[in-house]
Design a protein around this motif. Sequence first.
Motif, short mmCIF file in Angstrom:
data_model
loop_
_atom_site.label_atom_id
_atom_site.label_comp_id
_atom_site.label_asym_id
_atom_site.label_seq_id
_atom_site.Cartn_x
_atom_site.Cartn_y
_atom_site.Cartn_z
N TYR A 117 0.87 -1.18 0.00
CA TYR A 117 0.00 0.00 0.00
C TYR A 117 0.91 1.23 0.00
N LEU A 118 0.35 2.38 -0.36
CA LEU A 118 1.13 3.61 -0.43
C LEU A 118 0.95 4.41 0.86
N GLU A 119 2.06 4.89 1.40
CA GLU A 119 2.01 5.70 2.61
C GLU A 119 3.03 6.84 2.50
N LYS A 120 2.59 8.04 2.88
CA LYS A 120 3.48 9.21 2.81
C LYS A 120 4.36 9.30 4.06
N PRO A 121 5.61 9.73 3.89
CA PRO A 121 6.46 9.99 5.06
C PRO A 121 5.88 11.15 5.87
N GLU A 122 6.31 11.27 7.12
CA GLU A 122 5.90 12.38 7.98
C GLU A 122 7.01 13.43 8.04
N ASP A 144 12.50 23.24 2.12
CA ASP A 144 11.13 22.94 1.69
C ASP A 144 11.12 22.16 0.39
N SER A 145 12.04 22.51 -0.52
CA SER A 145 12.14 21.81 -1.80
C SER A 145 12.56 20.36 -1.59
N LEU A 146 13.51 20.15 -0.68
CA LEU A 146 13.97 18.80 -0.38
C LEU A 146 12.85 17.97 0.25
N ILE A 147 12.14 18.59 1.20
CA ILE A 147 11.05 17.88 1.88
C ILE A 147 9.96 17.50 0.89
N GLU A 148 9.66 18.40 -0.03
CA GLU A 148 8.62 18.13 -1.03
C GLU A 148 8.98 16.91 -1.87
N LYS A 149 10.27 16.79 -2.21
CA LYS A 149 10.70 15.64 -3.00
C LYS A 149 10.61 14.34 -2.19
N LEU A 150 10.90 14.44 -0.89
CA LEU A 150 10.92 13.25 -0.04
C LEU A 150 9.53 12.82 0.43
N MET A 151 8.56 13.73 0.33
CA MET A 151 7.23 13.45 0.86
C MET A 151 6.34 12.64 -0.09
N LYS A 152 6.91 12.09 -1.13
CA LYS A 152 6.12 11.29 -2.06
C LYS A 152 5.78 9.94 -1.40
N PRO A 153 4.57 9.43 -1.66
CA PRO A 153 4.18 8.14 -1.08
C PRO A 153 5.13 7.02 -1.49
N VAL A 154 5.39 6.11 -0.57
CA VAL A 154 6.27 4.97 -0.84
C VAL A 154 5.47 3.68 -0.61
N GLU A 155 5.94 2.59 -1.22
CA GLU A 155 5.27 1.30 -1.10
C GLU A 155 5.72 0.59 0.16
N ILE A 156 4.75 0.18 0.98
CA ILE A 156 5.01 -0.54 2.21
C ILE A 156 4.16 -1.82 2.19
N GLY A 157 4.71 -2.92 2.65
CA GLY A 157 3.91 -4.14 2.68
C GLY A 157 4.73 -5.37 2.97
N PHE A 158 4.31 -6.50 2.37
CA PHE A 158 4.98 -7.77 2.63
C PHE A 158 4.82 -8.68 1.42
N GLY A 170 9.67 -2.40 1.57
CA GLY A 170 9.77 -1.00 1.96
C GLY A 170 10.77 -0.74 3.06
N GLY A 171 11.49 -1.76 3.47
CA GLY A 171 12.45 -1.60 4.54
C GLY A 171 13.62 -0.71 4.19
N GLN A 172 13.87 -0.54 2.88
CA GLN A 172 15.01 0.30 2.48
C GLN A 172 14.81 1.76 2.88
N TYR A 173 13.54 2.18 2.98
CA TYR A 173 13.29 3.57 3.36
C TYR A 173 13.66 3.82 4.82
N ILE A 184 10.29 11.47 8.25
CA ILE A 184 10.31 10.16 8.89
C ILE A 184 9.58 9.18 7.97
N PHE A 185 10.30 8.21 7.46
CA PHE A 185 9.71 7.24 6.54
C PHE A 185 8.93 6.18 7.30
N PRO A 186 7.85 5.67 6.70
CA PRO A 186 7.10 4.58 7.35
C PRO A 186 7.94 3.31 7.44
N VAL A 187 7.72 2.54 8.48
CA VAL A 187 8.49 1.31 8.70
C VAL A 187 7.56 0.11 8.53
#
Length: 252
Positions: A117-122, A144-158, A170-173, A184-187
């Motif tokens: 599933y897709l989840e955005k970093p905090e 702000d520009s860096l944060i905007e680039k990093l705030m894209k949703p990432v794939e998390i799951g199993f 998604g453990g690489q994040y 802060i990336f989702p774990v």
Amino acid sequence: MRNSTLLLIAALLVLLNACGNKEVKKPEKTLGLNTSIEGDSTLYGLACDGCTDSFLVFLSGKGGDPVTYDIIEARKRQRIIGHPKVGDWVCLIVNGTNKNKADLVIDLDELKGEWVYLEKPEKRQMINGGTAIKMDKEAKAEMDSLIEKLMKPVEIGFALKRSYTAQPIGGQYSRNQNEDSPVIFPVPKRYTEWHIFNGQLVLTERRRNYNDKEASSEEKAKSDTVDILMMIKDSLRIRYKDGTIKGYHRKS
């Protein structure tokens, strides 16, 4: 040893031939075992020729003759998880009062795969000496520009794999983040095993405890037992014990 191997091969051939002449996949479950672990009432076996939307023709992993189960009510209640096809490794729960009916059917071959599933970093609150870091306009714009680039949703799951093994996605994040990161990336849950117990999916995380002086390689297991609410070709919905419902899509 040689005799045991020959007996296992012979049993497998009998099991496959019982499902008819159509080509079927080799079961992953050990022949002769009806349940995965003690206390599990789930039956495991192959879907055979003759399966319809109303009936499941089932050959137990213990062998014997195929048994036909009425699955009309189970389908109405959306308890047919997946679309069992000839040769698929499936499991079922038999109705408590009518042994010719199945209350639940799960296509275990379809359940295998990568689910995400897709989840955005905090955004991290950058602190320096107990107060938020102050920046000039140029530095703030860059941040702000860096944060905007990093705030894209990432794939998390199993990933649910063969032989009932699992792997986090998604453990690489989380490995790349540190206290200096502006987000802060989702774990993901670090599941290493999976199995079915009484019709529920059990996802297990097993880690080695190297801080235990008496048993430096002792494995600590933690499991999540979830209900599979729905599974179609590319979608999976599960419900955790706390009532949380999470939807996944198939990555591959």
